[in-house]
Write an enzyme that holds these catalytic residues in place. Structure first.
Site, PDB file in Angstrom:
ATOM      1  N   ARG A  91       0.825  -1.219   0.000  1.00 34.81           N
ATOM      2  CA  ARG A  91       0.000   0.000   0.000  1.00 34.81           C
ATOM      3  C   ARG A  91       0.849   1.255   0.000  1.00 34.81           C
ATOM      4  NH1 ARG A  91      -3.577  -0.762   5.312  1.00 34.81           N
ATOM      5  NH2 ARG A  91      -4.946   0.727   4.251  1.00 34.81           N
ATOM      6  N   ARG A 333      -7.108   8.031  10.160  1.00 34.50           N
ATOM      7  CA  ARG A 333      -6.427   9.328  10.099  1.00 34.50           C
ATOM      8  C   ARG A 333      -7.411  10.384  10.580  1.00 34.50           C
ATOM      9  NH1 ARG A 333      -6.832   8.975   3.715  1.00 34.50           N
ATOM     10  NH2 ARG A 333      -9.088   8.972   3.736  1.00 34.50           N
ATOM     11  N   ARG A 569      -8.762  55.322   0.663  1.00 41.89           N
ATOM     12  CA  ARG A 569      -8.286  55.904  -0.598  1.00 41.89           C
ATOM     13  C   ARG A 569      -9.097  57.167  -0.867  1.00 41.89           C
ATOM     14  NH1 ARG A 569      -9.119  50.502  -1.465  1.00 41.89           N
ATOM     15  NH2 ARG A 569      -7.290  49.253  -1.975  1.00 41.89           N
ATOM     16  N   GLU A 742       6.146  51.266  -0.170  1.00 41.30           N
ATOM     17  CA  GLU A 742       5.706  50.458  -1.311  1.00 41.30           C
ATOM     18  C   GLU A 742       6.688  50.514  -2.468  1.00 41.30           C
ATOM     19  OE1 GLU A 742       1.959  51.938  -2.743  1.00 41.30           O
ATOM     20  OE2 GLU A 742       2.467  54.006  -2.243  1.00 41.30           O
ATOM     21  N   SER A 761       2.968  52.254   6.554  1.00 44.40           N
ATOM     22  CA  SER A 761       1.991  51.243   6.177  1.00 44.40           C
ATOM     23  C   SER A 761       2.518  50.579   4.909  1.00 44.40           C
ATOM     24  CB  SER A 761       0.630  51.887   5.925  1.00 44.40           C
ATOM     25  OG  SER A 761      -0.280  50.909   5.497  1.00 44.40           O
ATOM     26  N   THR A 764       1.677  46.522   0.048  1.00 44.40           N
ATOM     27  CA  THR A 764       2.343  45.344  -0.509  1.00 44.40           C
ATOM     28  C   THR A 764       1.921  45.018  -1.940  1.00 44.40           C
ATOM     29  OG1 THR A 764       0.724  44.025   0.710  1.00 44.40           O
ATOM     30  CG2 THR A 764       2.922  44.234   1.658  1.00 44.40           C
ATOM     31  N   ASN A 765       0.859  45.643  -2.441  1.00 47.07           N
ATOM     32  CA  ASN A 765       0.551  45.414  -3.861  1.00 47.07           C
ATOM     33  C   ASN A 765       1.640  46.040  -4.730  1.00 47.07           C
ATOM     34  OD1 ASN A 765      -1.759  44.281  -2.888  1.00 47.07           O
ATOM     35  ND2 ASN A 765      -3.111  45.926  -3.548  1.00 47.07           N
TER      36      ASN A 765
HETATM   37  P1  ADP Z   1      -6.139   4.004  -0.305  1.00 44.92           P
HETATM   38  O1  ADP Z   1      -5.012   4.813   0.217  1.00 44.92           O
HETATM   39  O2  ADP Z   1      -6.492   4.288  -1.709  1.00 44.92           O
HETATM   40  O3  ADP Z   1      -7.297   3.986   0.648  1.00 44.92           O
HETATM   41  P2  ADP Z   1      -5.352   1.507   0.853  1.00 44.92           P
HETATM   42  O4  ADP Z   1      -3.897   1.205   0.921  1.00 44.92           O
HETATM   43  O5  ADP Z   1      -5.950   2.004   2.087  1.00 44.92           O
HETATM   44  O6  ADP Z   1      -5.594   2.493  -0.358  1.00 44.92           O
HETATM   45  O7  ADP Z   1      -6.043   0.155   0.388  1.00 44.92           O
HETATM   46  C1  ADP Z   1      -7.161   0.056  -0.445  1.00 44.92           C
HETATM   47  C2  ADP Z   1      -8.213  -0.843   0.191  1.00 44.92           C
HETATM   48  O8  ADP Z   1      -7.688  -2.115   0.508  1.00 44.92           O
HETATM   49  C3  ADP Z   1      -8.737  -0.265   1.485  1.00 44.92           C
HETATM   50  O9  ADP Z   1     -10.112  -0.490   1.554  1.00 44.92           O
HETATM   51  C4  ADP Z   1      -8.021  -1.051   2.529  1.00 44.92           C
HETATM   52  O10 ADP Z   1      -8.747  -1.120   3.719  1.00 44.92           O
HETATM   53  C5  ADP Z   1      -7.872  -2.402   1.866  1.00 44.92           C
HETATM   54  N1  ADP Z   1      -6.719  -3.127   2.376  1.00 44.92           N
HETATM   55  C6  ADP Z   1      -5.453  -2.689   2.395  1.00 44.92           C
HETATM   56  N2  ADP Z   1      -4.637  -3.577   2.973  1.00 44.92           N
HETATM   57  C7  ADP Z   1      -5.401  -4.614   3.330  1.00 44.92           C
HETATM   58  C8  ADP Z   1      -5.121  -5.845   3.999  1.00 44.92           C
HETATM   59  N3  ADP Z   1      -3.892  -6.167   4.405  1.00 44.92           N
HETATM   60  N4  ADP Z   1      -6.149  -6.674   4.216  1.00 44.92           N
HETATM   61  C9  ADP Z   1      -7.398  -6.350   3.801  1.00 44.92           C
HETATM   62  N5  ADP Z   1      -7.721  -5.224   3.180  1.00 44.92           N
HETATM   63  C10 ADP Z   1      -6.731  -4.347   2.942  1.00 44.92           C
HETATM   64 MG    MG Z   2       0.309  51.730  -4.048  1.00 45.74          MG
HETATM   65 MG    MG Z   3      -7.292   3.613   2.458  1.00 51.22          MG
END
Ligand code: ADP
Ligand code: MG
Ligand code: MG
Length: 877
Positions: A91, A333, A569, A742, A761, A764-765
């Site tokens: 991945r 994330r 102005r 300026e 003042s 900056t333009n």
């Molecule tokens: P993206 O960054 O496009 O999301 P990913 O690397 O997360 O890509 O992977 C794409 C899909 O595959 C995702 O749905 C992820 O959960 C799934 N996936 C990735 N690795 C595994 C794994 N080891 N087992 C099962 N599913 C996976």
């Molecule tokens: Mg001016």
């Molecule tokens: Mg993913």
């Protein structure tokens, strides 16, 4: 020796630079004890090395082999081993998420032998094994071998007919594998690689290479992601959601990314793998329904989501898979969200005790706030789209199409909503732009006059809609498909998407603007904005002023939280009916005639200033004396020549033409303007200063500051200053006298200039134009897009202050100016004053205030607060 590979147990979420976002967070989840399949990450270092040298770094293959060994031991299976295979995914995962931009290959390790071993592992489930195998060839073929993915899709579709993929049986899938292998042979002239380690090696390199795929490059440019970061590669033991109906895969948010509301937000798909959920191959079910299907996994998932929110102290998005009743976490994330959700979530997290209000302010930004301030089209309404241009200034506007500034003013005066349609706009269209609800042009880019001015005014603008044929003479435009829009026809333009619609699309006002205008906060979003703005205000060190020339703008700026006017102005005070007097001034052949013209202007200007002082209610007003070249106030040279060439021209017309010719300049921007004008035309500046002084006397508490434009040398400033100081003293009015910085020479000689200036003042333009040697009106349309494409700059220096060049001049001027005059008051009044990044610069460099268009004031307040909090943050670390 360099370390290029990290086991998930070795990393953590702070290592995004090295492990990429996905790898760092997989490691973080592993260390939290969450169920993550084991695996390891190859660093971005390795990728950068590979991309630079064209080969993987020495030692990498050995290191990968060692980590794979360890993984095999842990899993008790060897990669692709015939009777009991370990499978892995390979991945991509860069520091910043680039959705769908890069590559992932699942089920690595399958071949004609191990497919049987896999079936055996799943209790003789042949269907599952062949399904996994066909997926491998499909993904590998497309990603690693560069085969057109449609070829596989079409073969799959042909086999399925009207059935779903889950309806295919083992025999059919086995047949599909043969078909896929045939495609590979045909397209590459080689057989699908069956050696598991070779599969893995090739996939790793394909992920590295995907960093430089054209679509990835384009995406990075758009998102301003640096091009040299590279991607990490994650090797993860496979878990399977496609074993049967007790398995599946899903995605979820820990709360609603659209509104921030807490709850269950996600999609689930039974008997599916990886991308199936987002690819939309079958209809997903809402995550809540998982409770019915597999309560144990569901409860565990909710628990994990709570753990993640508490741990990351923010909304997270996740990917998970359930394999025969066992839950696995595959990604998390901090999730993207809408601007509205960003504000709501930040304050919700404060209430939950997860973050401080300080932190809440840093969790939102000025761009998000700006988005919330524009009206929007009602999403559910029916629309007839006729063309698309550039989304130059967001918002939604509806009105009658008009094709001239005059007509816009006229109709708006009768209470009509109008959209000003022009091929392109110029400063003469200003009145019409102000009168219109929105502006539409067929030429020019995001930095064209129309776009820049509209953004400054907070007015909706679509520019460069090249599909439109605009005829201002015939007062109509033609859109593709022969649609003709004539003056008075209703159109709707969406400045957020660039779309243009025929007729009226219903618009919803921004509740956030209503709040800034004084409405009590009622809904959750506005309350969140209110809390965050209050805290930003209490935290910020920078003052925020407005660029405002009219009493209306001045008043709005006060409502929006402005603490004065940083740039008033005075040009418009010479326009309209007063052009006549400017003409008299230019044509004056004696001192008396000149003085008479000035004397006639003075009371008019005094009245203007009086109104502005009243609106500002005791707050400072920095007034810039007249700046542009005089010919801007005179009739157009071509029009005048035509008039003089035909009958009916008066003597005055002929004299005017001579004057216009005399005043004509090759480079007006670098010509007779600003302080130069004040020095060359006796009495001009004095008239303005007198008007200011008289107005100030009339408005108790008025606080004028007199600002001299375009000064390059202290000598220029000195004589103007003396005269102004004398007039003020005579009137018994106190006012600071200062200058714009300026011109580069002014910045470089700031120590001297500060002797004659009580404030600086930064304009900056102009400073940007002169530092880069750009004539803005010429360069933006001509080649800025090229410069942006080629990465010469990531963003136009007119949009975001160029810290290295222009910023350096500002630093010099700040330091040297203050060395002469420690209490020198410092501000900025270019458009940059309302740009988030530039506001941070102004804070860092120690200015006292920023000044921006009234509509940008809330953005500047918020960003000034964020800048101050970022400071205190690093103090405590
Ligand atoms: P993206 O960054 O496009 O999301 P990913 O690397 O997360 O890509 O992977 C794409 C899909 O595959 C995702 O749905 C992820 O959960 C799934 N996936 C990735 N690795 C595994 C794994 N080891 N087992 C099962 N599913 C996976
Ligand atoms: Mg001016
Ligand atoms: Mg993913």
């Amino acid at each position: 020796m360099a370390k290029y590979v990290y086991d998930f147990t070795e990393g953590n979420r702070n290592l995004k630079d090295l492990l990429g976002g996905k790898g760092a967070n997989l490691a973080e989840m592993t260390n939290l004890g969450l169920p993550v399949p084991p695996g390891f990450t190859i660093t971005t270092d390795a990728c950068r090395h590979y991309l630079a040298a064209g080969a993987v770094p020495d030692g990498l293959e050995q290191e990968v082999a060692e980590h794979l060994d360890a993984l095999e031991k842990q899993m008790g299976r060897r990669l692709g081993q015939a009777h009991d295979p370990l499978l892995v995914s390979v991945r991509s995962g860069a520091k910043f998420s680039m959705p769908g931009m890069m590559e992932t290959v699942l089920n690595i390790g399958l071949n004609d032998e191990s497919v049987h071993g896999l079936a055996k592992q799943a209790g003789g489930n042949d269907r599952f094994a062949w399904d996994s195998y066909r997926r491998l060839i499909q993904m590998f073929g497309k990603t690693v071998l560069g085969i057109d993915g449609d070829l596989f899709e079409h073969a799959l579709d042909a086999l399925k007919g009207r059935r779903q993929d889950t309806d295919l049986d083992a025999g059919e899938l086995q047949g599909l594998v043969e078909t896929f292998k045939g495609i590979v042979r045909e397209q590459t002239g080689k057989d699908f690689p069956t050696d598991p380690r070779e599969q893995m090696r090739l996939a790793v390199m394909a992920v590295f290479d995907s960093w430089n795929a054209p679509r990835a490059i384009l995406y990075r440019r758009q998102e301003r992601i640096p091009a040299d970061l590279g991607t990490a590669v994650n090797i993860v033991a496979m878990v399977f959601g496609n074993v049967g109906n007790d398995s599946g895969t899903g995605v979820a948010f820990t709360r609603d990314p659209g509104t921030g509301r807490q709850g269950i937000y996600g999609d689930y798909l039974q008997n599916a793998q990886g991308e199936d959920v987002v690819a939309g191959i079958r209809n997903t079910i809402p995550l809540e329904e998982l409770e019915r299907i597999d309560k144990r996994s569901y409860d565990e998932l909710l628990g994990i989501m709570e753990t993640l929110e508490n741990h990351y102290r923010d909304l997270c998005d996740i990917e998970f898979t359930i394999e025969r009743g066992k839950l696995w976490m595959l990604q998390t994330r901090v999730g993207k969200r809408t601007a509205a959700a960003a504000f709501c979530i930040a304050t919700q997290l404060v209430d939950q005790g997860l973050i401080t209000i300080d932190e809440a302010v840093t969790r939102v930004n000025g761009d998000q706030l700006a988005q919330l301030m524009f009206p929007r089209f009602d999403g559910g309404a029916a629309k007839k789209k006729i063309a698309k241009g550039m989304n130059a200034s967001p918002g939604a506007a509806v009105g009658k199409a008009v094709f001239s500034s005059e007509r816009a003013v006229e109709l708006a005066g009768q209470g009509e909503d109008v959209i000003l349609v022009r091929r392109e706009t110029n400063p003469d269209d200003l009145a019409g732009m102000i009168a219109a609800r929105g502006i539409l042009t067929s030429r020019g880019g995001k930095t064209s006059h129309a776009a820049v001015v509209a953004r400054g005014m907070g007015k909706t603008c679509v520019c460069g809609a090249e599909e439109l044929e605009v005829s201002t003479r015939e007062r109509r435009f033609t859109a593709p498909g022969g649609v003709v829009v004539s003056e008075g026809d209703l159109i709707s333009i969406d400045g957020t998407s660039g779309e243009i619609y025929l007729g009226e699309v219903p618009v919803v006002d921004s509740a956030v603007v209503e709040y800034f205008e004084g409405a009590e906060p009622e809904d959750e979003l506005v309350k969140a904005v209110d809390r965050i703005m209050r805290h930003a205000d209490s935290a910020r060190r920078l003052g925020v002023r407005a660029n405002a020339d009219t009493p209306e703008d001045a008043a709005r700026s006060r409502r929006f939280g402005g603490q004065g006017i940083g740039l008033c102005r005075t040009e418009h005070m010479f326009l309209g009916e007063r052009r006549q007097l400017v003409e008299d001034l230019v044509l004056a052949s004696t001192g008396e005639e000149r003085q008479a013209a000035l004397d006639a202007l003075e009371p008019l200007q005094k009245a203007d200033f009086t109104e502005i002082f009243r609106a500002m209610d005791g707050n400072p007003v920095t007034i810039r004396l007249i700046d542009p070249p005089l010919h801007e106030f005179l009739p157009d040279i071509v029009d005048l020549s035509v008039k003089v060439a035909t009958d009916g021209a008066t003597d005055k017309d002929r004299e005017l033409l001579a004057a216009v010719k005399r005043l004509h300049e090759q480079n007006p921007m670098l010509g007779l303007r600003g302080v130069r004008l004040g020095l060359v035309i006796p009495g001009l500046f004095a008239m303005q200063v007198r008007a200011i002084a008289q107005a100030a006397k009339e408005v108790p508490g008025a606080r004028p500051e007199i600002m001299i434009p375009l000064v390059a040398a202290v000598q220029e400033l000195e004589s103007v200053r003396e005269e102004a100081a004398r007039i003020l003293a005579e009137a018994g009015v106190e006012a600071l006298i200062g200058t714009m910085i300026e011109v580069p020479r002014a910045a470089l000689t700031a120590a001297q200039i500060a002797e004659a200036a009580e404030f600086f003042s930064f304009g900056t333009n102009d400073l940007t134009q002169m530092t880069w040697g750009f004539s803005r009106d010429d360069v933006e349309a001509a080649f800025f897009s090229r410069y942006l494409e080629q990465g010469i700059f990531g963003v136009s220096p007119f949009e975001t202050l160029d810290r290295e060049g222009v910023g350096r001049l500002i630093r010099i001027a700040v330091e040297e100016g203050r060395s002469t005059r420690p209490d020198l008051h410092l501000g900025i009044c270019g458009e940059h004053g309302g740009d988030p990044d530039s506001v941070h610069f102004c804070h860092d460099v120690g200015l006292d205030y920023v000044s921006c268009s009234p509509f940008r004031i809330p953005v500047a307040r918020l960003e000034a607060g964020r800048a101050a909090l970022a400071d205190s943050d690093s103090d405590t670390r």
